[in-house]
Design a protein around this motif. Structure first.
Motif, PDB file in Angstrom:
ATOM      1  N   ASP A 138      68.778  52.336 -31.608  1.00  0.00           N
ATOM      2  CA  ASP A 138      69.534  51.205 -31.075  1.00  0.00           C
ATOM      3  C   ASP A 138      70.912  51.612 -30.573  1.00  0.00           C
ATOM      4  N   GLU A 188      74.291  51.685 -26.436  1.00  0.00           N
ATOM      5  CA  GLU A 188      73.895  50.663 -27.402  1.00  0.00           C
ATOM      6  C   GLU A 188      72.872  49.737 -26.764  1.00  0.00           C
ATOM      7  N   ALA A 189      71.769  49.498 -27.483  1.00  0.00           N
ATOM      8  CA  ALA A 189      70.700  48.653 -26.953  1.00  0.00           C
ATOM      9  C   ALA A 189      71.184  47.218 -26.786  1.00  0.00           C
ATOM     10  N   LYS A 208      63.676  50.371 -24.229  1.00  0.00           N
ATOM     11  CA  LYS A 208      64.854  49.519 -24.380  1.00  0.00           C
ATOM     12  C   LYS A 208      65.805  49.673 -23.200  1.00  0.00           C
ATOM     13  N   ASP A 234      66.607  53.956 -35.475  1.00  0.00           N
ATOM     14  CA  ASP A 234      65.858  53.006 -34.642  1.00  0.00           C
ATOM     15  C   ASP A 234      66.198  53.116 -33.161  1.00  0.00           C
ATOM     16  N   TYR A 241      70.029  49.681 -22.301  1.00  0.00           N
ATOM     17  CA  TYR A 241      71.258  50.009 -23.019  1.00  0.00           C
ATOM     18  C   TYR A 241      72.502  49.682 -22.206  1.00  0.00           C
TER      19      TYR A 241
END
Length: 712
Positions: free
Chosen positions: A641, A710-711, A669, A639, A671
């Motif tokens: 993420d 990391e999102a 996104k 995903d 991060y």
């Protein structure tokens, strides 16, 4: 890509056609005038007759051997003069399995062509050959998949007349120990290229090739699931003065003839071939291949093996006394190890303990080394919350093993009439039963949580014969490995909660056939930088990263390179640990702090997504890595993420600053990005990292930087 679509489209008629669609990959074959021929591929999902009256199938006349498989029975080619007897399909939620039944008019055999589609861009092919007669038949050619790949009409798609620029091929260029994963691209010349493993070459070449059409962007990838001799043959028929180029291939099982003798009324299933196509780059090909392997190949009962538990062990390179073993168990526990593995040497007397190979097959702990039995260490591990494992090499007998002397018939004869000094005959039912029973006993009696299997046989020693009732000698290589594969699968099903770890003198047997019964595999015994990083880079193309064992410390790892590079190399695969201090001293607390930090990061951040991860090889060519002096790898969750990116400098690196774009991020996104060397974090949009990238600094040769995203 969604991996839910698969279908077999059967078009009856005078020349029936079979169209296989899986994901966006399409492959077709047809029975034309009794010859079963390959009809071509499409990487964009189109059946080759999408224009009903103008099908874009291959013209078989453009190929000397257009046949979709090659078989030779009693000296006769049976690729033609075939009749369609039946066609069936069986569909489940996970896959579709089709079987084409062909009757030969040349030899008394039936050929069943099996194809398994699972929704990825790769499919599985194997043949069943049934002997209808009351006499044995000699099989001297066995190519489960072959034929034309494509015909390129050059004037339509390109203006170049340089036929050596049309295609490129990548395969493991080196077949020797410590060079596993040596994948590099080279131009495909207009000629025939053969790539051998284990018969004409050594055993450390994983049977995988990539073929790229540099004009259209199509990429084919193929693996042969066989632990014995096999060969890829690729033929490019292209002349500068001719506007049409024809590309074909063969996936072959090799050895001395006859490859096998098919007994009266016997049905034999060939090794599998796994074939795929994408219109895209190496990352797209590799991730489709890994999706296929996870779904349709490496799907035996997993238990906690899929969690990539961290193994930590010791063998004959250490003092293996009970006292030292307990010290190391405690050291591994502090480091974060979860399984303690006793490697080669547990059957051997304390002096000389390096002579472990002569004791293969003993399969009992040496009483001088373990006066209270091996359970003393097994219990010690379990009391500390660690699992326990033993190394075994069941397919090779040492000269001090009772079975070596009591059962000489369990060892094979080579072409010179000499008996093998070690290789165990798995085609002997009595011998195969002894081996399977011994492994089951070892697992149960010594309370194993993990079984490590080794296989220290050179490829030149695989090729043996045994007399056959038909009056000639049968080559044993094909049946030998298929019988061993069957034994391991039987045991894995019997002990689903025991983790099975594969090894073969390093990465000498990592093919899909062997790996079906194993949770993960040792891919090399070479752990020294910079080669260790290149092995990780290459072997995570051949196998999904969670199946690829990489070692921190031990086996010479400490000799070259920075401490951080040693550790981070393991974080892109299945992490394994070794000792950082001998038993007479204490671990360096600075080392231990970094180990604990890295193991915690692996367990809590990487390992949860690793078994389903996407991997991106930013530097997929070994030769180019060496020239440039660096290697870059990236792992991300499905995903997008979270993920990690590693920059590894190699020998004589001329750069200290590296710029790259991240492939595993989602541009929509934002991060949190952490540079592990500096321990600092900042925010960055996925769009910026995907399009503009990041720049990091690495201080020296054989060092590294780890980028964690990391999102938020």
């Amino acid at each position: 890509m969604n991996h839910n679509y698969f279908d077999v489209y059967y078009q009856p008629g005078e020349n029936p056609v079979f169209c296989y669609r899986t994901g966006m990959a399409v492959y077709e074959e047809a029975l034309i005038g009794g010859a079963f021929v390959a009809q071509g591929y499409n990487a964009a999902g189109y059946p080759l007759n999408v224009l009903t009256n103008c099908a874009t199938r291959l013209n078989p006349r453009e190929f000397a051997e257009p046949f979709a498989f090659n078989l030779e029975v009693n000296g006769a080619c049976i690729d033609y003069a075939l009749k369609l007897a039946d066609f069936t399909t069986e569909k489940t939620e996970e896959n579709i399995h089709s079987v084409i039944v062909l009757e030969s008019e040349i030899a008394p055999v039936i050929i069943r062509v099996h194809t398994l589609l699972d929704g990825t861009a790769m499919f599985t092919r194997w043949l069943e050959i049934e002997n209808l007669s009351d006499a044995p038949l000699n099989i001297s050619r066995m190519n489960p998949m072959a034929g034309g790949i494509e015909i390129l009409d050059r004037p339509v798609v390109t203006r170049t007349d340089d036929v050596e620029k049309l295609y490129s091929i990548s395969y493991c260029h080196d077949d020797t120990w410590c060079k596993e994963g040596d994948y590099s691209w080279q131009p495909l010349r207009p000629d025939t290229l053969s790539i051998d493993t284990r018969f004409n070459r050594a055993k450390h070449r994983h049977p995988l090739i990539f073929l790229r059409n540099n004009v259209t962007g199509n990429m084919w990838f193929c693996q042969i699931a066989h632990s014995g001799g096999c060969r890829f043959t690729v033929d490019l028929d292209a002349k500068p003065e001719c506007g049409v180029s024809a590309l074909s291939f063969k996936a072959e099982i090799t050895g001395h003839n006859p490859l096998l003798i098919l007994n009266a009324k016997e049905t034999f299933a060939t090794p599998e071939v796994h074939m795929g196509i994408v219109c895209g780059d190496i990352d797209m090909a590799v991730n489709e291949m890994h999706a296929h392997a996870r779904k349709s190949v490496l799907n035996v009962p997993e238990a906690d093996g899929s969690a990539c538990l961290i193994g930590a062990g010791m063998g004959a390179e250490h003092d293996m006394s009970v006292e030292t073993s307990k010290i190391y168990i405690d050291q591994f526990k502090e480091m974060g190890g979860e399984i303690f593995i006793i490697d080669a040497g547990w059957e051997t007397p304390p002096t000389p303990q390096i002579d472990w190979y002569n004791f293969n097959g003993m399969n009992v702990p040496n009483p001088d080394r373990y006066p209270n039995g091996i359970s003393e260490l097994s219990d010690y591990c379990h009391e500390r919350g660690m699992k326990f494992a033993l190394w075994v090499e069941i397919e090779r007998l040492g000269k001090f093993c009772p079975a070596y002397n009591e059962h000489p018939e369990w060892r094979l004869n080579n072409v010179y009439g000499k008996q093998s000094t070690a290789l165990f005959d798995f085609t002997n039912p009595e011998a195969a039963k002894w081996a399977e029973d011994e492994l089951a006993r070892i697992i149960e009696e010594y309370k194993l949580d993990l079984l490590r299997i080794d296989f220290n046989i050179d490829a030149k020693d695989y090729h043996f014969f045994k007399p056959h009732a038909g009056g000639i000698n049968e080559y044993t290589g094909v049946r030998q490995f298929m019988a061993a594969n069957k034994m391991y699968m039987n045991l894995k099903k019997r002990f689903p909660n025991v983790i099975f770890e594969n090894c073969a003198g390093g990465g000498g047997r990592t093919d899909y056939a062997q790996m079906k019964a194993f949770n993960h595999t040792w891919v090399a015994d070479w752990q020294r930088n910079p080669r260790s990083v290149l092995i990780t880079n290459g072997m995570t193309m051949a196998l999904p990263p969670e199946r690829v064992d990489r070692l921190f410390a031990g086996m010479g790892c400490h000799e070259y390179g920075s401490f951080d590079a040693h550790m981070r190399n393991t974080m892109f695969g299945h992490m394994s640990l070794n000792v950082v201090a001998c038993p007479t001293t204490y671990a360096n607390p600075v080392q231990m702090e970094f180990i604990k930090h890295s193991v915690k990061l692996y367990k809590e951040f990487i390992r949860p997504f690793l078994p389903t991860s996407k991997i991106f090889h930013h530097t997929p060519d070994t030769e180019e890595c060496i020239k440039q002096g660096y290697c870059m790898l990236e792992l991300s969750s499905q995903d997008s993420d979270r993920g990690i990116f590693g920059v590894f400098t190699l020998a004589e690196s001329k750069n200290s600053e590296f710029h790259f774009t991240l492939k595993g991020v989602d541009p929509s996104k934002t991060y949190k990005v952490t540079l592990d060397n500096l321990g600092c974090s900042f925010e960055k949009t996925g769009a910026d990292m995907y399009m503009n990238g990041l720049t990091v600094k690495v201080p020296a040769s054989m060092s590294s930087e780890l980028v964690i995203y990391e999102a938020i």
